[in-house]
Scaffold this motif. Sequence first.
Motif, PDB file in Angstrom:
ATOM      1  N   ASN A  43       0.823  -1.202   0.000  1.00 36.85           N
ATOM      2  CA  ASN A  43       0.000   0.000   0.000  1.00 36.85           C
ATOM      3  C   ASN A  43       0.861   1.258   0.000  1.00 36.85           C
ATOM      4  OD1 ASN A  43      -2.350  -1.481   0.021  1.00 36.85           O
ATOM      5  ND2 ASN A  43      -2.611  -1.397   2.238  1.00 36.85           N
ATOM      6  N   LEU A  46       2.291   1.690  -3.489  1.00 35.93           N
ATOM      7  CA  LEU A  46       1.275   2.175  -4.420  1.00 35.93           C
ATOM      8  C   LEU A  46       0.982   3.657  -4.184  1.00 35.93           C
ATOM      9  CD1 LEU A  46      -0.715   1.455  -6.673  1.00 35.93           C
ATOM     10  CD2 LEU A  46      -2.391   0.855  -4.912  1.00 35.93           C
ATOM     11  N   SER A  47       0.920   4.032  -2.914  1.00 34.01           N
ATOM     12  CA  SER A  47       0.674   5.433  -2.584  1.00 34.01           C
ATOM     13  C   SER A  47       1.806   6.319  -3.091  1.00 34.01           C
ATOM     14  CB  SER A  47       0.523   5.588  -1.066  1.00 34.01           C
ATOM     15  OG  SER A  47       0.306   6.936  -0.709  1.00 34.01           O
ATOM     16  N   THR A  49       3.690   5.709  -5.609  1.00 29.97           N
ATOM     17  CA  THR A  49       3.576   5.768  -7.063  1.00 29.97           C
ATOM     18  C   THR A  49       2.550   6.814  -7.479  1.00 29.97           C
ATOM     19  OG1 THR A  49       4.156   3.426  -7.270  1.00 29.97           O
ATOM     20  CG2 THR A  49       3.054   4.444  -9.148  1.00 29.97           C
ATOM     21  N   SER A 195      -8.613   8.562  -8.905  1.00 31.90           N
ATOM     22  CA  SER A 195      -8.058   7.285  -9.366  1.00 31.90           C
ATOM     23  C   SER A 195      -9.164   6.288  -9.651  1.00 31.90           C
ATOM     24  CB  SER A 195      -7.105   6.709  -8.315  1.00 31.90           C
ATOM     25  OG  SER A 195      -7.804   6.381  -7.121  1.00 31.90           O
ATOM     26  N   LEU A 233       0.177   4.286 -14.473  1.00 30.90           N
ATOM     27  CA  LEU A 233       1.089   4.407 -13.332  1.00 30.90           C
ATOM     28  C   LEU A 233       2.531   4.668 -13.749  1.00 30.90           C
ATOM     29  CD1 LEU A 233      -0.230   1.776 -10.752  1.00 30.90           C
ATOM     30  CD2 LEU A 233      -0.753   4.216 -10.988  1.00 30.90           C
TER      31      LEU A 233
END
Length: 331
Positions: A43, A46-47, A49, A195, A233
Amino acid sequence: MKQKQMRVKISNNRPLLDCGLFSICIITIFLVMSSCFYERTANGALSETFVSVAKNIKPSVVNIRSTKVSKRDKLNKGRRNPFNDLFPRNLPREQPGKGSEIDYQGSGVIIDKKGYIVTNDHVVKGADEMIVKLYDDREFKAELVGADPKTDIAVLKIDAEDLKPAEFGNSDSLEVGEIVLAIGSPFGFEQVVTSGVISAKGRPNMRIAGYESLLLTDAAINSNNTGGPLVNLQGKVVGINTTIIPQTGDYLGISFAIPINIVRKVAEDLIAYGRVTRSWLGVTAQPITPQLQEILGLKSTIGALVSSIEPNSPAANAGLKSGDVVVEYDG
């Protein structure tokens, strides 16, 4: 005697059972903690990114404010009211344009350092003046290079320096379920990021534009958000956000974007020629389904059924008729 020995054996194995249960508990706790750790790590990655992509794309996203002056105001512009000369103190001063200007806000994407910007055609359609606001708050008047209502794409140009063009991706390589970010200026806010995922590809017949092969996403795209980029991304633009469905101005869970591969071709033509050059056949066709195959008595589903022919079109001149089945072509 045998019963006594049996009880002794059971009593001697109990420490082993206790040890085994303890080991299982330790392993379970370890696995749970590891899972939580990896989940937090994933997580967090991903954050990070999301943050990185947003920072990189924001300087390439602009706010567009288009103004349309009413026909009545245009007719009155420049006319003098003689009563103002006769009674200058008794009459209020005339204010041409007041209450007759229609403002619309949208978003756009800088595509090169020369100042070319891609947006939606409906954002600037019929505008008498277009103001582009950059990420660093600089504002410039924009000129319309060209527009293509059939794809809802328009290209503007501003005279500015130190511009950061966005990087294009390949919309054909997108996968359903791929994470994307939508950037724009909804409700007057600037540089808003939402998103979602690619929900579907190649959606036609949405009555948004004449030529349709749209991307469907659940990323929130509101009315003032259109014209902005949809990015993957890797920070590359894969689409230009367009009208939501239904056309109420509110986000209801689904949004659409024009694939960037289509946008690039349209933008290149608009910059080079001021219009889009397209081949034209003048035929509407539909795929052969198993049901049509059976009804028409065809050997396979290969081909296309001609639904309609436009008069005086190349298809009509070639002798094609409604109801024909095209199975191959030469060239």
